[in-house]
Scaffold this motif. Structure first.
Motif, PDB file in Angstrom:
ATOM      1  N   ARG A 267       0.844  -1.196   0.000  1.00  0.00           N
ATOM      2  CA  ARG A 267       0.000   0.000   0.000  1.00  0.00           C
ATOM      3  C   ARG A 267       0.878   1.244   0.000  1.00  0.00           C
ATOM      4  NH1 ARG A 267      -5.492   0.139   1.319  1.00  0.00           N
ATOM      5  NH2 ARG A 267      -6.437  -1.893   1.767  1.00  0.00           N
TER       6      ARG A 267
ATOM      7  N   ASP B 292       0.699   5.729  -1.619  1.00  0.00           N
ATOM      8  CA  ASP B 292       0.151   6.721  -2.529  1.00  0.00           C
ATOM      9  C   ASP B 292       1.267   7.309  -3.386  1.00  0.00           C
ATOM     10  OD1 ASP B 292      -2.543   6.598  -1.727  1.00  0.00           O
ATOM     11  OD2 ASP B 292      -2.135   7.871   0.007  1.00  0.00           O
TER      12      ASP B 292
ATOM     13  N   CYS C 286      -3.273   3.636  -1.211  1.00  0.00           N
ATOM     14  CA  CYS C 286      -3.927   2.732  -2.157  1.00  0.00           C
ATOM     15  C   CYS C 286      -3.236   1.372  -2.165  1.00  0.00           C
ATOM     16  CB  CYS C 286      -3.857   3.313  -3.571  1.00  0.00           C
ATOM     17  SG  CYS C 286      -4.617   4.928  -3.769  1.00  0.00           S
TER      18      CYS C 286
ATOM     19  N   GLU D 109      -4.775   0.767  -7.241  1.00  0.00           N
ATOM     20  CA  GLU D 109      -6.214   0.740  -7.006  1.00  0.00           C
ATOM     21  C   GLU D 109      -6.854   2.102  -7.231  1.00  0.00           C
ATOM     22  OE1 GLU D 109      -9.109  -1.036  -3.523  1.00  0.00           O
ATOM     23  OE2 GLU D 109      -7.281   0.022  -2.911  1.00  0.00           O
TER      24      GLU D 109
END
Length: 294
Positions: A27, A29, A182, A290
């Motif tokens: 995960r 960004d 994300c 995502e």
């Protein structure tokens, strides 16, 4: 068999096997950055990743000036090593050059920072070119605009691939995945794989419904452009993927796969490709991120 034949043999015309990619999820960004000028590209991007607390990242190069651009082009392999292709001798672009687009995999080689970069640029004679850009290339006096996609808990390592005989990056789990941002997946897509099928499998494995594709690079057999006439593949042994944009929702391409590629002469081509007919040649480092449904 010549290099073109070896590349063709790697395309596995039947349905690709689920084993044709190696993927790691995490995960994070994306982070817009201004990459400092006046130093080598590898040094600058390594510092940007370190500032974000990661050792590996995918990077989109959006624009700026490069000087002392060192690059190579794919060529037929004429020795008996069994390699799929080779790089040409290192060339120097007529610089400084105006960077048009580029993608970078940032990772390591034998424990030291290293990168894989494909870029397109306009040289001082006004010629648009593309190629495999080497790490010792330097950035001009002003910063480059870029987007860094950090990959916490992921290590991208460069080593010779026994299937193709070429150096490639492969992602590995190196620590805890990121816990915020994300969901993202980085994969090494193996020869012969279909990019749409690969992206869909990556999303399914990470429970991602809709994802964007960016910051990805590698080489394609062909590729086949849907809106060009005639729809013939580019000359071999492969096309170097400079940038790739697209969106997938499950197994459907919500937005077409737009690419910029450089051929074996350094000429630049762009447009919408048919991913099923534009299989991976040596490797593609594919990043899916995502997205929220519209």
């Amino acid at each position: 068999m010549n290099a073109g034949g070896r590349i063709a043999a790697l395309t596995h015309p039947g349905p690709p096997s689920p084993s044709r990619l190696i993927a790691v999820a995490t995960r994070a960004d994306p982070v817009p950055v201004q990459v400092p000028g006046g130093i080598e590209l590898l040094t600058a991007l390594s510092r940007a990743a370190e500032a974000l607390g990661v050792e590996s990242a995918q990077v989109e190069l959006l624009g700026g000036i490069l000087r002392n651009v060192q690059y190579s082009l794919p060529q037929d392999c004429r020795d008996n090593t069994g390699r799929a292709l080779v790089y040409s001798d290192i060339r120097t672009a007529r610089g400084p050059v105006n960077l048009l687009s580029g993608s970078v995999t940032l990772g390591s080689l034998e424990g030291r920072p290293y990168l894989h970069c494909h870029a397109a640029w306009i040289d001082t004679a006004g010629v648009v070119q593309a190629g495999h850009v080497w790490p010792q290339t330097t950035i001009g006096p002003s910063p480059l605009a870029a987007v860094v996609h950090p990959l916490p808990g992921v290590s991208s390592r460069n080593a010779v691939d026994p299937e193709t005989g070429m150096p490639v990056f492969t992602p590995y789990r190196s620590g805890p995945a990121g816990t915020t941002g994300c969901r993202v997946v980085l994969a090494r897509v193996l020869p012969g794989e279909d990019l749409l099928r690969a992206a869909s499998r990556m999303c399914a494995q990470a429970d991602i419904r809709r994802a964007s594709i960016r910051a990805s690079l590698g080489s394609l057999v062909g590729p086949i452009f849907l809106e060009k006439e005639p729809t013939a593949p580019l000359p071999g042994p492969c096309a170097e993927l400079v940038s790739l944009w697209g969106t997938v929702d499950g197994s459907r391409p919500v937005e077409p796969f737009h690419v910029i590629v450089g051929d074996a002469t350094g000429a630049v081509h762009g447009g919408i490709i048919d991913p099923a007919s534009s299989r991976v040649a040596v490797t593609v480092e594919l990043l899916v991120t995502e997205e929220s449904p519209p």
